[in-house]
Write an enzyme that holds these catalytic residues in place. Structure first.
Site, PDB file in Angstrom:
ATOM      1  N   ARG A 229       0.854  -1.187   0.000  1.00 25.22           N
ATOM      2  CA  ARG A 229       0.000   0.000   0.000  1.00 25.22           C
ATOM      3  C   ARG A 229       0.887   1.233   0.000  1.00 25.22           C
ATOM      4  O   ARG A 229       1.919   1.269   0.704  1.00 25.22           O
ATOM      5  CB  ARG A 229      -0.928   0.034   1.227  1.00 25.22           C
ATOM      6  CG  ARG A 229      -2.119  -0.914   1.149  1.00 25.22           C
ATOM      7  CD  ARG A 229      -3.132  -0.520   0.059  1.00 25.22           C
ATOM      8  NE  ARG A 229      -4.262  -1.427   0.003  1.00 25.22           N
ATOM      9  CZ  ARG A 229      -4.369  -2.506  -0.775  1.00 25.22           C
ATOM     10  NH1 ARG A 229      -3.380  -2.816  -1.590  1.00 25.22           N
ATOM     11  NH2 ARG A 229      -5.446  -3.242  -0.764  1.00 25.22           N
ATOM     12  N   ASP A 253       4.427  -0.235  -7.018  1.00 23.24           N
ATOM     13  CA  ASP A 253       3.149  -0.590  -7.658  1.00 23.24           C
ATOM     14  C   ASP A 253       2.009   0.178  -7.001  1.00 23.24           C
ATOM     15  O   ASP A 253       0.877   0.127  -7.464  1.00 23.24           O
ATOM     16  CB  ASP A 253       2.892  -2.104  -7.529  1.00 23.24           C
ATOM     17  CG  ASP A 253       1.634  -2.532  -8.280  1.00 23.24           C
ATOM     18  OD1 ASP A 253       1.527  -2.182  -9.484  1.00 23.24           O
ATOM     19  OD2 ASP A 253       0.755  -3.174  -7.673  1.00 23.24           O
ATOM     20  N   GLU A 258      -2.460   7.624  -4.731  1.00 18.19           N
ATOM     21  CA  GLU A 258      -2.789   7.013  -6.028  1.00 18.19           C
ATOM     22  C   GLU A 258      -4.252   7.142  -6.434  1.00 18.19           C
ATOM     23  O   GLU A 258      -4.572   7.073  -7.626  1.00 18.19           O
ATOM     24  CB  GLU A 258      -2.407   5.522  -6.018  1.00 18.19           C
ATOM     25  CG  GLU A 258      -3.304   4.664  -5.124  1.00 18.19           C
ATOM     26  CD  GLU A 258      -2.918   3.183  -5.141  1.00 18.19           C
ATOM     27  OE1 GLU A 258      -1.724   2.880  -5.045  1.00 18.19           O
ATOM     28  OE2 GLU A 258      -3.822   2.343  -5.257  1.00 18.19           O
ATOM     29  N   HIS A 290      -0.797   0.006  -9.557  1.00 19.22           N
ATOM     30  CA  HIS A 290      -1.526  -0.979  -8.747  1.00 19.22           C
ATOM     31  C   HIS A 290      -1.971  -2.161  -9.620  1.00 19.22           C
ATOM     32  O   HIS A 290      -3.144  -2.531  -9.670  1.00 19.22           O
ATOM     33  CB  HIS A 290      -2.730  -0.322  -8.059  1.00 19.22           C
ATOM     34  CG  HIS A 290      -3.073  -0.978  -6.751  1.00 19.22           C
ATOM     35  ND1 HIS A 290      -3.323  -0.272  -5.613  1.00 19.22           N
ATOM     36  CD2 HIS A 290      -3.194  -2.280  -6.405  1.00 19.22           C
ATOM     37  CE1 HIS A 290      -3.597  -1.103  -4.619  1.00 19.22           C
ATOM     38  NE2 HIS A 290      -3.516  -2.333  -5.082  1.00 19.22           N
TER      39      HIS A 290
END
Ligand code: NAI
Length: 342
Positions: A229, A253, A258, A290
């Site tokens: 996260r 990622d 985000e 993500h």
């Protein structure tokens, strides 16, 4: 059962349509994310189905409760976007605890290999018929130490993948268990790891777990991988660490802010987030949006388990994958309330 499905992407639909048809569940797909402005779309639904960046805060929960929507079905494992405390007694929350630890761990390894072997650079060069190797020197993973923070399902798959490369694996976990992995204190992990990979959940405890102080405790030139996260890392501190050459590379990622950017095509827009723009501009930073969960197997499992969660609730008013602020997964606590959370 009628389900309002938020933040729909084209890859979500086939699996949910398939399992919905089998079990007589009707999904109404909305592209919008769930938040205070869009919650009205759930009117008339029995449940909402949401993903990682939908906002299930107190106001949204109150509105769902008022409209008679009884279930929030997360089609993901993490639930940091849900106010579980506020949900207790109002809406039941279910999630998909496991759908493919392999998908995420394999993506973490893909990012790691891409970064250290400069594949992202080589790919662009050869497409331009530039066959020079200058600046593409990498390093062997064999013999390097990887520190895994959060040795749960994904962390342990990552550990096994790394062992396959001949790496030395150490781990830090707040609740260490099992003898298949070498647990160390966090400071020891920071000091000794060539690569650090984050696989713990985002909680009050882990918010900005990687901050300026901890970055300075790491080995100079450390590579940081985050497929967990975004807010586990203080992005400003990471940027400063990269600029100071303390951090050798970062593969992300997930990113703290985000939710306004990831999963959408913003290619025609000016990015407002200077920190993200600066990170992306760095030659030693790789960002994916993500994407780690996105495999055929994971999507199939997510659709199947989410549908089963909804059916279980419809049949019995209970679900083994319920998330409960009050009792967590403590069966004894549930038993006191006739096996139900509320
Ligand atoms: P898990 O629950 O099996 O493992 C998490 C581990 O973290 C546990 O061993 C737990 O003891 C440990 N932990 C908890 N608090 C900690 C702390 N304060 N410090 C250190 N360790 C701590 O979860 P799983 O399935 O391995 O997933 C890990 C995370 O990966 C999820 O929480 C989610 O945020 C992220 N994830 C990311 C995806 C992506 O597409 N990028 C997809 C799926 C999950």
């Amino acid at each position: 059962m009628k389900i309002a499905f938020f933040d729909t992407k084209p890859y979500d639909k086939p699996g949910f349509e398939k399992y919905g048809a089998v079990h007589g569940i009707k999904f109404k797909f909305f592209e919008s994310m769930l938040n205070e402005d869009t919650v009205e779309l759930a009117k008339g639904a029995d449940a909402v189905c949401v993903f990682v960046n939908d906002s299930v805060n107190a106001a949204v929960i109150d509105k769902l409760h008022e409209m008679g929507v009884g279930i929030v079905a997360l089609r993901c494992a993490g639930y940091n976007n849900v106010d579980l405390k506020h949900a207790f007694g109002k809406v039941h929350v279910v999630h998909v605890p496991v759908y493919s630890a392999y998908a995420v761990a394999e993506h973490a390894m893909a990012l790691l290999l891409t970064s250290i072997r400069r594949i992202h650079k080589a790919y662009i060069r050869t497409r331009d018929f530039n066959f020079s190797l200058n600046g593409l020197t990498g390093f062997d993973l064999h013999g390097k130490t990887i520190g895994i923070i959060g040795a749960g399902k994904i962390g342990r798959v990552m550990a096994n993948i790394c062992r396959g490369f001949g790496m030395h694996v150490i781990a830090y976990d707040k609740y260490p268990s099992g003898e298949d992995i070498e647990f160390v204190e966090l400071d020891q992990l920071l000091k000794n790891s060539d690569i650090i990979s984050l696989h713990c959940p985002l909680t009050k405890d882990t918010y900005h777990l990687i901050d300026e102080k901890r970055i300075n405790k790491m080995k100079k030139g450390v590579l940081i991988l985050n497929t967990s996260r975004g807010a586990l890392i203080d992005a400003e501190a990471l940027l400063a660490g990269i600029k100071a050459r303390q951090v050798g590379a970062a593969c992300l990622d997930v990113y703290e802010e985000e939710s306004d950017v990831f999963f959408n095509d913003n290619s025609g827009h000016i990015l407002d987030d200077d920190t993200l723009a600066r990170l992306i501009s760095m030659p030693n930073v790789i960002v994916t949006s993500h994407q780690a969960f996105l495999t055929n197997e994971a999507l199939e499992n997510i659709a199947e388990i989410t549908t089963e969660n909804l059916l279980e609730f419809q049949k019995s008013g209970m679900c083994k994958n319920e998330l409960c602020y009050h009792c967590g997964k403590d069966e004894k606590c549930k038993a006191e309330r006739m096996k139900k959370c509320f």
